[in-house]
Design a protein around this motif. Structure first.
Motif, PDB file in Angstrom:
ATOM      1  N   ASN A  92       0.812  -1.200   0.000  1.00  0.00           N
ATOM      2  CA  ASN A  92       0.000   0.000   0.000  1.00  0.00           C
ATOM      3  C   ASN A  92       0.852   1.260   0.000  1.00  0.00           C
ATOM      4  N   ARG A  93       0.421   2.254  -0.763  1.00  0.00           N
ATOM      5  CA  ARG A  93       1.074   3.561  -0.744  1.00  0.00           C
ATOM      6  C   ARG A  93       0.520   4.350   0.441  1.00  0.00           C
ATOM      7  N   GLY A  94       1.216   4.260   1.573  1.00  0.00           N
ATOM      8  CA  GLY A  94       0.768   4.913   2.796  1.00  0.00           C
ATOM      9  C   GLY A  94       0.597   3.891   3.901  1.00  0.00           C
ATOM     10  N   PHE A  95       0.627   4.382   5.120  1.00  0.00           N
ATOM     11  CA  PHE A  95       0.574   3.510   6.292  1.00  0.00           C
ATOM     12  C   PHE A  95      -0.813   2.908   6.495  1.00  0.00           C
ATOM     13  N   ASN A  96      -0.837   1.772   7.175  1.00  0.00           N
ATOM     14  CA  ASN A  96      -2.059   1.171   7.709  1.00  0.00           C
ATOM     15  C   ASN A  96      -1.768   0.819   9.161  1.00  0.00           C
ATOM     16  N   ASN A 158      -4.455 -20.083  12.049  1.00  0.00           N
ATOM     17  CA  ASN A 158      -5.282 -19.838  10.868  1.00  0.00           C
ATOM     18  C   ASN A 158      -6.360 -18.784  11.087  1.00  0.00           C
ATOM     19  N   ASN A 159      -6.395 -18.153  12.278  1.00  0.00           N
ATOM     20  CA  ASN A 159      -7.410 -17.132  12.543  1.00  0.00           C
ATOM     21  C   ASN A 159      -6.804 -15.735  12.659  1.00  0.00           C
ATOM     22  N   LEU A 160      -5.633 -15.533  12.073  1.00  0.00           N
ATOM     23  CA  LEU A 160      -5.021 -14.211  12.137  1.00  0.00           C
ATOM     24  C   LEU A 160      -4.224 -13.931  10.870  1.00  0.00           C
ATOM     25  N   ILE A 161      -3.951 -12.632  10.684  1.00  0.00           N
ATOM     26  CA  ILE A 161      -3.062 -12.186   9.610  1.00  0.00           C
ATOM     27  C   ILE A 161      -1.942 -11.373  10.235  1.00  0.00           C
ATOM     28  N   PHE A 162      -0.925 -11.082   9.439  1.00  0.00           N
ATOM     29  CA  PHE A 162       0.107 -10.137   9.863  1.00  0.00           C
ATOM     30  C   PHE A 162      -0.013  -8.858   9.045  1.00  0.00           C
ATOM     31  N   ASN A 163       0.077  -7.734   9.742  1.00  0.00           N
ATOM     32  CA  ASN A 163       0.030  -6.419   9.120  1.00  0.00           C
ATOM     33  C   ASN A 163       1.414  -5.795   9.236  1.00  0.00           C
ATOM     34  N   ILE A 164       2.107  -5.691   8.095  1.00  0.00           N
ATOM     35  CA  ILE A 164       3.476  -5.181   8.086  1.00  0.00           C
ATOM     36  C   ILE A 164       3.478  -3.745   7.567  1.00  0.00           C
ATOM     37  N   ASN A 165       4.124  -2.841   8.315  1.00  0.00           N
ATOM     38  CA  ASN A 165       4.299  -1.459   7.881  1.00  0.00           C
ATOM     39  C   ASN A 165       5.787  -1.133   7.833  1.00  0.00           C
ATOM     40  N   PHE A 166       6.247  -0.680   6.669  1.00  0.00           N
ATOM     41  CA  PHE A 166       7.640  -0.295   6.494  1.00  0.00           C
ATOM     42  C   PHE A 166       7.780   1.201   6.758  1.00  0.00           C
ATOM     43  N   PRO A 167       8.803   1.616   7.506  1.00  0.00           N
ATOM     44  CA  PRO A 167       8.934   3.039   7.864  1.00  0.00           C
ATOM     45  C   PRO A 167       9.252   3.915   6.655  1.00  0.00           C
ATOM     46  N   ASP A 168       8.977   5.205   6.817  1.00  0.00           N
ATOM     47  CA  ASP A 168       9.175   6.193   5.753  1.00  0.00           C
ATOM     48  C   ASP A 168      10.636   6.623   5.725  1.00  0.00           C
ATOM     49  N   CYS A 169      11.484   5.715   5.224  1.00  0.00           N
ATOM     50  CA  CYS A 169      12.922   5.998   5.130  1.00  0.00           C
ATOM     51  C   CYS A 169      13.522   5.040   4.117  1.00  0.00           C
ATOM     52  N   ASP A 170      14.759   5.290   3.720  1.00  0.00           N
ATOM     53  CA  ASP A 170      15.386   4.339   2.810  1.00  0.00           C
ATOM     54  C   ASP A 170      15.841   3.108   3.584  1.00  0.00           C
ATOM     55  N   ASP A 220       2.485  -0.104  16.872  1.00  0.00           N
ATOM     56  CA  ASP A 220       2.895   0.058  15.482  1.00  0.00           C
ATOM     57  C   ASP A 220       3.280   1.507  15.185  1.00  0.00           C
ATOM     58  N   LEU A 221       2.561   2.463  15.782  1.00  0.00           N
ATOM     59  CA  LEU A 221       2.835   3.877  15.544  1.00  0.00           C
ATOM     60  C   LEU A 221       4.254   4.261  15.952  1.00  0.00           C
ATOM     61  N   LYS A 222       4.657   3.814  17.143  1.00  0.00           N
ATOM     62  CA  LYS A 222       5.982   4.185  17.626  1.00  0.00           C
ATOM     63  C   LYS A 222       7.077   3.478  16.839  1.00  0.00           C
ATOM     64  N   ALA A 223       6.847   2.240  16.482  1.00  0.00           N
ATOM     65  CA  ALA A 223       7.873   1.483  15.752  1.00  0.00           C
ATOM     66  C   ALA A 223       8.244   2.188  14.451  1.00  0.00           C
ATOM     67  N   GLU A 226      10.138   5.443  14.685  1.00  0.00           N
ATOM     68  CA  GLU A 226      11.546   5.289  15.015  1.00  0.00           C
ATOM     69  C   GLU A 226      12.270   4.413  13.985  1.00  0.00           C
ATOM     70  N   ASN A 227      11.708   4.366  12.775  1.00  0.00           N
ATOM     71  CA  ASN A 227      12.329   3.700  11.622  1.00  0.00           C
ATOM     72  C   ASN A 227      12.494   2.195  11.786  1.00  0.00           C
ATOM     73  N   ARG A 228      11.569   1.584  12.527  1.00  0.00           N
ATOM     74  CA  ARG A 228      11.539   0.126  12.607  1.00  0.00           C
ATOM     75  C   ARG A 228      10.380  -0.408  11.772  1.00  0.00           C
ATOM     76  N   ILE A 229      10.552  -1.593  11.237  1.00  0.00           N
ATOM     77  CA  ILE A 229       9.470  -2.279  10.534  1.00  0.00           C
ATOM     78  C   ILE A 229       8.519  -2.842  11.571  1.00  0.00           C
ATOM     79  N   SER A 230       7.250  -2.517  11.438  1.00  0.00           N
ATOM     80  CA  SER A 230       6.236  -2.978  12.392  1.00  0.00           C
ATOM     81  C   SER A 230       5.521  -4.202  11.839  1.00  0.00           C
TER      82      SER A 230
END
Length: 269
Positions: A92-96, A158-170, A220-223, A226-230
């Motif tokens: 996705n283009r943008g955070f979730n 089988n009753n969950l997903i993972f939501n990965i957010n990559f930080p806004d940095c290189d 997830d917000l803090k991660a 601070e440039n961590r993958i959540s």
């Protein structure tokens, strides 16, 4: 491993190209079924009152006139020769993050895969919409496949997903990966901007305030701040268990037949 890709930004979105690159590192058997048009913010919406059309763009790529949920359902039911072993939704283009996940079509695509019994992951590339014209995709490109591979090696329920957010940095500025919980942002972020069209009639355009919010450890917000993958495990059970147990004494037998007048001062309302 057969992988199905979807998103909510549309089949031709740049993030889908990034997701293809990620998936290609994991398997040679990659299929795409994504919306023909952008479906951001549609959540788990499904199309009930209009026919859905699937346009075949190449041997393994389909564009559907519907939502991400529609896309995953149609792909698994009919378009793929066999069900996939993994569903990836994004990038996705943008955070979730935080309560955004309940609105997100990206997350919804993964949730639909989960409901069909398929391990599923949502991926998003964070960006500052007030400053950035385009997302920095380097973090997702560099770490998407290794993070997914680590999750697959461990496996999950089988009753969950993972939501990965990559930080806004290189990619070189990423400081790590963190398992996080869903954070919470100010409820007033979303607001309606009232405008007037050329014929003098009012209309509304939904927008988000870009103010800062409190960053709590473990979220997830803090991660990502601070440039961590959540990496956040999510499931569909929205039950508030504390209230469920607290109200066992109010309801737990015959249905009430008389109206009680509440003392609002006592209830704090």
């Amino acid at each position: 491993m057969r992988i199905l890709l979807t998103n909510d930004d549309g089949v031709e979105a740049y993030g889908m190209m990034v997701l293809r690159e990620i998936a290609a590192q994991l398997s040679d058997d990659v299929w795409v079924c994504a919306p023909l048009y952008e479906q951001s913010g549609k959540g788990r919406g499904i199309t009930l009152h209009d026919p859905l059309r699937a346009h075949r763009l190449d041997e393994r790529t389909f564009a559907v006139t519907g939502t991400p949920t529609d896309c995953v359902q149609i792909a698994v039911n009919d378009l793929l020769p066999e069900p996939p072993d993994l569903v990836l939704s994004g990038v996705n283009r943008g955070f979730n993050l935080a309560q955004d996940v309940t609105l997100s079509g990206t997350v919804a695509g993964a949730l639909q895969g989960m409901t069909l019994g398929i391990p599923s992951i949502a991926l998003s590339q964070c960006l500052d919409f007030d400053l950035d014209v385009e997302a920095q995709w380097e973090a997702a490109r560099a770490y998407g496949a290794p993070v997914i591979s680590s999750l697959l090696t461990k496996g999950w329920a089988n009753n969950l997903i993972f939501n990965i957010n990559f930080p806004d940095c290189d990619d070189e500025a990423v400081t790590g990966v963190e398992m996080t919980r869903q954070g919470f942002r100010d409820l007033h972020d979303l607001h309606a901007v009232k405008r007037v069209d050329p014929r003098g009639r009012p209309y509304y355009w939904l927008d988000f305030h870009g103010h800062d919010c409190e960053l709590v450890d473990g979220t997830d917000l803090k991660a990502v701040a601070e440039n961590r993958i959540s990496v956040t495990p999510l499931h569909l059970d929205l039950t508030h268990y504390e209230t469920l147990h607290a109200y066992k004494g109010v309801f737990g037998g015959a249905a009430p037949k008389r109206i009680r007048t509440p003392d609002l001062k006592e209830t704090g309302r």
